[in-house]
Structure formats: structure tokens, C-alpha cells
Design an enzyme around this catalytic site. Structure first.
Site, mmCIF file in Angstrom:
data_model
loop_
_atom_site.group_PDB
_atom_site.id
_atom_site.type_symbol
_atom_site.label_atom_id
_atom_site.label_comp_id
_atom_site.label_asym_id
_atom_site.label_seq_id
_atom_site.Cartn_x
_atom_site.Cartn_y
_atom_site.Cartn_z
ATOM 1 N N ASP A 1 -4.630 4.713 1.080
ATOM 2 C CA ASP A 1 -3.947 4.239 2.290
ATOM 3 C C ASP A 1 -4.480 4.949 3.528
ATOM 4 O O ASP A 1 -4.949 6.089 3.448
ATOM 5 C CB ASP A 1 -2.436 4.490 2.126
ATOM 6 N N ASN B 1 -6.636 3.406 5.955
ATOM 7 C CA ASN B 1 -7.890 2.891 6.514
ATOM 8 C C ASN B 1 -7.685 2.370 7.938
ATOM 9 O O ASN B 1 -8.476 2.662 8.840
ATOM 10 C CB ASN B 1 -8.422 1.716 5.675
ATOM 11 N N ARG C 1 -5.243 3.009 10.129
ATOM 12 C CA ARG C 1 -4.898 4.052 11.118
ATOM 13 C C ARG C 1 -6.095 4.925 11.445
ATOM 14 O O ARG C 1 -6.289 5.342 12.586
ATOM 15 C CB ARG C 1 -3.724 4.891 10.608
ATOM 16 N N HIS D 1 -11.756 -0.078 6.628
ATOM 17 C CA HIS D 1 -11.951 -0.510 5.243
ATOM 18 C C HIS D 1 -13.403 -0.270 4.814
ATOM 19 O O HIS D 1 -13.658 0.136 3.675
ATOM 20 C CB HIS D 1 -11.573 -1.987 5.080
ATOM 21 N N SER E 1 -0.434 -7.381 -4.463
ATOM 22 C CA SER E 1 0.065 -8.767 -4.405
ATOM 23 C C SER E 1 0.649 -9.060 -3.019
ATOM 24 O O SER E 1 0.693 -10.208 -2.594
ATOM 25 C CB SER E 1 1.188 -8.991 -5.421
ATOM 26 N N TRP F 1 -1.580 -10.109 0.802
ATOM 27 C CA TRP F 1 -1.910 -11.435 1.361
ATOM 28 C C TRP F 1 -1.149 -11.662 2.662
ATOM 29 O O TRP F 1 -1.482 -12.549 3.437
ATOM 30 C CB TRP F 1 -1.534 -12.551 0.365
ATOM 31 N N ARG G 1 -1.151 -9.890 5.166
ATOM 32 C CA ARG G 1 -1.900 -9.351 6.316
ATOM 33 C C ARG G 1 -2.571 -10.483 7.095
ATOM 34 O O ARG G 1 -2.731 -11.579 6.585
ATOM 35 C CB ARG G 1 -2.967 -8.388 5.811
ATOM 36 N N LEU H 1 -16.821 7.250 -17.518
ATOM 37 C CA LEU H 1 -15.645 7.107 -16.652
ATOM 38 C C LEU H 1 -15.216 5.643 -16.665
ATOM 39 O O LEU H 1 -16.032 4.745 -16.461
ATOM 40 C CB LEU H 1 -16.007 7.525 -15.216
ATOM 41 N N ARG I 1 -1.540 9.484 -3.276
ATOM 42 C CA ARG I 1 -1.478 8.498 -2.191
ATOM 43 C C ARG I 1 -1.913 9.179 -0.914
ATOM 44 O O ARG I 1 -1.327 10.193 -0.513
ATOM 45 C CB ARG I 1 -0.072 7.931 -2.019
ATOM 46 N N ILE J 1 5.560 4.334 -3.956
ATOM 47 C CA ILE J 1 4.709 3.815 -5.038
ATOM 48 C C ILE J 1 4.172 2.420 -4.697
ATOM 49 O O ILE J 1 3.152 1.992 -5.231
ATOM 50 C CB ILE J 1 5.509 3.747 -6.372
ATOM 51 N N SER J 2 4.881 1.704 -3.809
ATOM 52 C CA SER J 2 4.438 0.387 -3.338
ATOM 53 C C SER J 2 4.038 -0.573 -4.462
ATOM 54 O O SER J 2 2.972 -1.207 -4.388
ATOM 55 C CB SER J 2 3.289 0.537 -2.334
#
Ligand code: FPP
Length: 253
Positions: free
Chosen positions: A24, A26, A28, A41, A70, A73, A75, A135, A192, A199-200
């Protein structure tokens, strides 16, 4: 199949075996620099690269990144399109490198909403890296924790239509094995960035006993140093999984 943290006590180690991140901040980060949000982004992709490399070097086995929820969208259309383009470009550009670095890539979420070209790229990237095991990198895209539980429930009922007659026979593992990341252990550490503490709708089922780490750093500024700070904090945590500190001290129990 890995054990459930609410059923038995999972292994713990100095470095989290599974790290899950909400990337989270990007927007700002960009706005602070008088740049369009989309520039944030683009810089966020560079941070993804840094963190994938750092996790590989530190022995993290599973890294799961929330790239698009989910709810994203909602935005502005322009930002959603840019995120999709970035996703396509990143897949096209990075898949060879991931393959060489021993990274296995998977994408989880409701992919039916994505355009066919993106779905094809995802499938090709997953196939190309299928043999890797250093990984396991998972990108959660058009993902929501509640969507995941619902789709697992639907799959379970398709598999066992008799369940409605004997709901008491249902155990956690019946549902958990249909979750979209059933092949991975539950996350040990959740990070986060960007200062929010929620947790969003990320891995809502799997985060039951995960250590939660929140940092003010914006995602585009996150890298190996910030990751090490999170790991240092993680090592200070006493993971009790419902037991007492005394039980932990007495290793015979
Ligand atoms: C949250 O920042 C970030 C996102 C919704 C997208 C994350 C995407 C990337 C890091 C790039 C693409 C990733 C891959 C794996 C190709 P925000 O926009 O909510 O920031 P804000 O809270 O400051 O507005």
C-alpha cells in the site's frame, strides 16, 4: 497439504516460511512528489522486484503479494487500465528472469474478469515456472478473502452434495483444501506498508495466527533493509498458538 494453525501447531523458524504483503501507499508516494498516482504503481513494480530477490536470498519459501483486490475495480477507470497494463508488461518482461532465479509464479483470484490476453500470459508464466521450487511467488489479483471462502464452499458442495444432510461431519480441512492457496502453509508474517492497519479482505481465513506488521513506509520505498526490519520484529514475537508462555518454556509439553 499443510496443517492448520487452529488444529495443530505449525513449525516456526527465524525467517518466515510464508510472507504475505499488502503493498500500500503507491498513490500517496506519487502524490507527495507531485507525480500522477500511476507513477507510484510503476515504482511499486521495482519494489516487487527488490522484495522477490531479497526473499529468495533470505530463504523465504512462499511470498504472496496483494496486487489487485476484488474492490479495486471501484478505482478510476484510467488507474485500473494502467494497473492491468503494468501487470501485462511485468509478466512479459519478468517471467524469464523468474524462471532463471528458481521462482515459481502463480496468480490467485477470480481471473475470469481479466481480458483473455492477460489470462493467457498468466497461464503461460505459471506453466513456464512450474518446475521451480526456490521461492513460490503468488500474486493475488482480483482476489478477496471472502470470495476465496465462498468459492471453496461452492467447490466443497459440488464435491460432497451429501454434506447438507450431515453438516456436523464437516471439518476445517474439508473447506481449507479448496481454498485457492491450499498448496501453501498459512502465512507466518503479514506486512502492510503505507500506514493503514487493516487486513482489507486479504487472506482472511489463512491469517488466523499470522503475526501482523504494519509500517508507515510507502510501498515504492520498501526494499531489503525494510524487509530485514520486519524480520527482526518477527523474531521477537512469541508465537503461542493458544498455549501459555510457560508451556513454551517447557519444551516437553
Ligand atoms: C496500493 O497502493 C497498491 C495497489 C492497489 C496496486 C499494487 C500494484 C503494484 C505494486 C504494481 C503491480 C504489481 C505487480 C505484481 C505487477 P494505493 O494505490 O492504494 O496507494 P494509496 O493508498 O497511497 O492511494
Amino acid at each position: 497439504m499443510f496443517t492448520s494453525s487452529t488444529v495443530s501447531i505449525p513449525e516456526s523458524s527465524e525467517v518466515p516460511r510464508h510472507l504475505a504483503i499488502i503493498m500500500d501507499g503507491n498513490g500517496r508516494w506519487a502524490t507527495r512528489r507531485m507525480l500522477p498516482r500511476t507513477a507510484g504503481h510503476a515504482r511499486g513494480v521495482q519494489a516487487v522486484r527488490r522484495v522477490v530477490e531479497a526473499c529468495g536470498r533470505r530463504g523465504v519459501k512462499y511470498l504472496t503479494l496483494f496486487a489487485f483486490s476484488s474492490e479495486n475495480w471501484r478505482r478510476p477507470q484510467e488507474e485500473v487500465s494502467l494497473l492491468m497494463r503494468l501487470f501485462v508488461q511485468t509478466l512479459e518482461k519478468e517471467v524469464v528472469k523468474l524462471e532463471q532465479q528458481g521462482v515459481r509464479l502463480r496468480v490467485v483470484g477470480d481471473l475470469s474478469a481479466f481480458e483473455p490476453h492477460l489470462r493467457d500470459l498468466i497461464q503461460a508464466a505459471e506453466e513456464r515456472t512450474r518446475g521451480n521450487d526456490l521461492l513460490h511467488l503468488t500474486i493475488a489479483a482480483n482476489y478477496g478473502g471472502r470470495w476465496d471462502i465462498l468459492q471453496a464452499m461452492r467447490a466443497l458442495l459440488r464435491e460432497r452434495p451429501d454434506l447438507a444432510d450431515s453438516p456436523e461431519s464437516l471439518v476445517e480441512q474439508d473447506l481449507a483444501k479448496h481454498l485457492s492457496m491450499a498448496w501453501a502453509p498459512e502465512p507466518d508474517l503479514f506486512i502492510r506498508t503505507g500506514g493503514e492497519q487493516r487486513i482489507s479482505n486479504f487472506l482472511v481465513w489463512q491469517l488466523a495466527y499470522t503475526e501482523l506488521y504494519f509500517t508507515e513506509d510507502y510501498w515504492p520505498e520498501f526494499g531489503a533493509k525494510e524487509l530485514d526490519a520486519a524480520f527482526k520484529w518477527y523474531r521477537t514475537r512469541e508465537r503461542r498458538f493458544g498455549r501459555t508462555s510457560e508451556q513454551l518454556a517447557d519444551k516437553t509439553r
